[in-house]
Design a protein around this motif. Structure first.
Motif, PDB file in Angstrom:
ATOM      1  N   VAL A  24       0.853  -1.181   0.000  1.00 38.40           N
ATOM      2  CA  VAL A  24       0.000   0.000   0.000  1.00 38.40           C
ATOM      3  C   VAL A  24       0.893   1.236   0.000  1.00 38.40           C
ATOM      4  N   PHE A  27      -0.490  -0.709  -4.647  1.00 36.28           N
ATOM      5  CA  PHE A  27      -1.710   0.085  -4.776  1.00 36.28           C
ATOM      6  C   PHE A  27      -1.431   1.524  -4.345  1.00 36.28           C
ATOM      7  N   GLU A  28      -1.778   2.472  -5.200  1.00 38.10           N
ATOM      8  CA  GLU A  28      -1.536   3.888  -4.945  1.00 38.10           C
ATOM      9  C   GLU A  28      -2.847   4.657  -5.108  1.00 38.10           C
ATOM     10  N   HIS A  74      -7.491   3.190  -3.977  1.00 37.07           N
ATOM     11  CA  HIS A  74      -7.403   3.578  -2.579  1.00 37.07           C
ATOM     12  C   HIS A  74      -7.703   2.380  -1.679  1.00 37.07           C
ATOM     13  N   VAL A  75      -6.710   1.950  -0.920  1.00 41.01           N
ATOM     14  CA  VAL A  75      -6.891   0.833   0.006  1.00 41.01           C
ATOM     15  C   VAL A  75      -7.620   1.330   1.247  1.00 41.01           C
ATOM     16  N   ILE A 131      -6.615  -7.196   1.380  1.00 41.29           N
ATOM     17  CA  ILE A 131      -7.005  -5.794   1.483  1.00 41.29           C
ATOM     18  C   ILE A 131      -8.346  -5.577   0.796  1.00 41.29           C
ATOM     19  N   VAL A 154      -9.870  -2.597  -1.566  1.00 39.14           N
ATOM     20  CA  VAL A 154      -9.393  -1.459  -2.339  1.00 39.14           C
ATOM     21  C   VAL A 154     -10.533  -0.876  -3.167  1.00 39.14           C
ATOM     22  N   VAL A 182       2.022  -1.777   4.590  1.00 42.99           N
ATOM     23  CA  VAL A 182       1.442  -0.439   4.532  1.00 42.99           C
ATOM     24  C   VAL A 182       2.598   0.549   4.528  1.00 42.99           C
ATOM     25  N   THR A 228      -0.471   5.939   7.185  1.00 43.50           N
ATOM     26  CA  THR A 228      -0.235   4.551   7.598  1.00 43.50           C
ATOM     27  C   THR A 228      -0.977   4.231   8.894  1.00 43.50           C
TER      28      THR A 228
END
Length: 488
Positions: A14, A39-40, A221-222, A235, A237, A255, A262
């Motif tokens: 993440v 993931f961003e 977005h997680v 996760i 997302v 994370v 975080t």
């Protein structure tokens, strides 16, 4: 880049900044059989994911990239953030406290690594993590991943003059690793003299994202780390392009956001060790500027750098770190017709180590949400008497530096608002034992969990004044090596 989210991976990362990139690169080199998805929450700004925005040569395109990094919420009233970042709209100060009114973040592929100055000094003396074996080897690896050089701007005009004058003022009584020197920088110089700053793209490495077992998802977005019986199972997302939420199963989750987001994600996921969000620390910052005395002509090398960067390292006796840059232009107006000799204008920034306390913290609750619908952060932060004494000493030291170099351009140094350094640390800090004062173990694994790791500046447990990126990347490498060995 793809919008087809995987159903299952070995490791979900993440955050795509330098630390998320370091985890991904290390896993690819140590355990190439593992599948990794990054993931961003923000957009991709450059054709190559994670490049520094200074690689965008067109000023209009660069400004647009900075704008796209500035989050999704409304701009705060009466406060301004530097380009490429955005401020907390509220919750940045609790009544009766100093708060962090300048606390800022970025939201884009590459994270703050798309906007940073590239400074990579090593921690020294009490900045170092004394319980972490092999720290220097991890720092060596971080330098490799970031492409750190120690002589990138040695051909800049008058950089040796600046270094020599600062050495006279500061080197006496210092250890050999704490004397004035060139600032280590994550940068490369092209044959034509062009400077290319390292972003997360350099840390990822060309082979990592091109490999068949690594994928990167922007605008993703997680929302939660999924847990079962104390272990990470994946996760949740949200796809910010097409909408909808997806469940991605994973054997480990890292994370690697920042020191505010975080702990936000851990808290939202029900992972709330006692130290979560606590020991928040910023580096209060003092600025000044000087004009070199007794320099009369260009001291340039054909094709050479225009701006040198030197470093006055932290010591326990003088608990601040100096970043000294020769500027392309004066930061304050000069008299009409006054054209300074290239390299003769010097900007100085002194960063002070915080008096780290558990009371300084970021908290979350269910009653307030941010623009993403996540638990909104609230900052509790106060400068202590020790901090104010440190600031006074930093003012004296930066004046001493200016006097050694030449003439001040402003009558007095300026203390920037709390949060200006962007070097927030401690909120998911590493510890030697699970005694309630730390969030993760020396391998970056959250205490009491299986397969949940944290990375980023928030993991650093010590009071530092030096730029934290090199240290946080080193710690991320250590976490990735543990994951590779555990999931082998």
């Amino acid at each position: 880049m793809t919008r087809t989210f995987p159903g299952r991976v070995d490791v979900a990362v993440v955050g795509s900044g330098p630390c998320g990139a370091a985890v991904t690169r290390t896993l690819g080199e140590r355990a190439p059989h593992l599948t990794v998805a990054v993931f961003e929450a923000g957009p991709q700004l450059t054709p190559t994911p994670g490049q520094h925005i200074k690689t965008i040569r067109d000023p209009t395109e660069r400004a647009e990239a900075q704008r796209r990094s500035q989050g999704t919420g409304p701009a705060p009233d009466g406060r301004s953030a530097r380009p490429g970042t955005y401020l907390l709209p509220d919750g940045y100060r609790t009544p009766g406290e100093d708060g962090l009114p300048a606390a800022a973040m970025s939201r884009n592929v590459g994270g703050m690594g798309a906007h940073w100055t590239g400074a990579c000094p090593r921690p020294g003396e009490s900045e170092r993590i004394d319980f972490l074996p092999g720290l220097d080897a991890l720092l060596d690896e971080a330098e490799r991943l970031l492409n750190v050089r120690h002589d990138a701007f040695d051909d800049a005009p008058f950089t040796s003059v600046v270094r020599e004058r600062l050495a006279v003022a500061f080197d006496s009584g210092r250890g050999t690793d704490r004397t004035v020197r060139a600032m280590p920088l994550a940068v490369r110089r092209e044959p034509d003299g062009r400077v290319v700053w390292s972003g997360a793209d350099v840390v990822f490495g060309e082979a990592t994202l091109a490999g068949p077992r690594v994928s990167l998802y922007a605008d993703a977005h997680v929302r939660r780390v999924r847990m079962e019986s104390g272990r990470a199972t994946g996760i949740t997302v949200r796809d910010l392009v097409h909408g909808g939420e997806h469940e991605v199963a994973a054997r480990a989750v890292v994370v690697a956001a920042d020191a505010l987001r975080t702990p936000q994600l851990l808290w939202a996921s029900g992972l709330r060790p006692p130290a979560l969000g606590r020991h928040l620390n910023d580096q209060h910052q003092v600025m000044h500027a000087a004009r070199l005395r007794d320099v009369t002509g260009p001291d340039t090398v054909a094709g050479g750098a225009s701006s040198g960067v030197n470093w006055v390292p932290y010591t326990d006796a003088e608990p601040f770190h100096g970043q000294v840059m020769q500027l392309d232009a004066s930061p304050v107006p000069l008299a009409d017709g006054d054209v300074p000799v290239p390299g003769s204008i010097v900007g100085l920034g002194w960063f002070c180590a915080k008096d780290v306390r558990a009371e300084d913290r970021v908290t979350f609750d269910h009653t307030r949400t941010d623009a993403d619908g996540m638990p909104a952060p609230r900052i509790h932060y106060t400068l202590t008497d020790k901090d104010r004494t440190s600031l006074e000493a930093a003012h004296k030291a930066i004046r001493r530096a200016v006097e050694a170099l030449g003439d001040p351009l402003d009558p007095e140094p300026i203390t920037l608002p709390p949060g200006s350094s962007l070097h927030y640390q401690g909120t998911v800090r590493m510890g030697e034992s699970d005694d309630g004062t730390s969030v993760c173990d020396p391998d970056g694994q959250v205490w009491g969990t299986g397969g949940v790791y944290v990375a980023g500046n928030g993991v650093i447990p010590t009071a530092t004044a030096c730029n934290p990126t090199l240290t946080s990347v080193a710690l991320a490498v250590g976490a990735a090596r543990h994951i590779a060995a555990t999931l082998d």
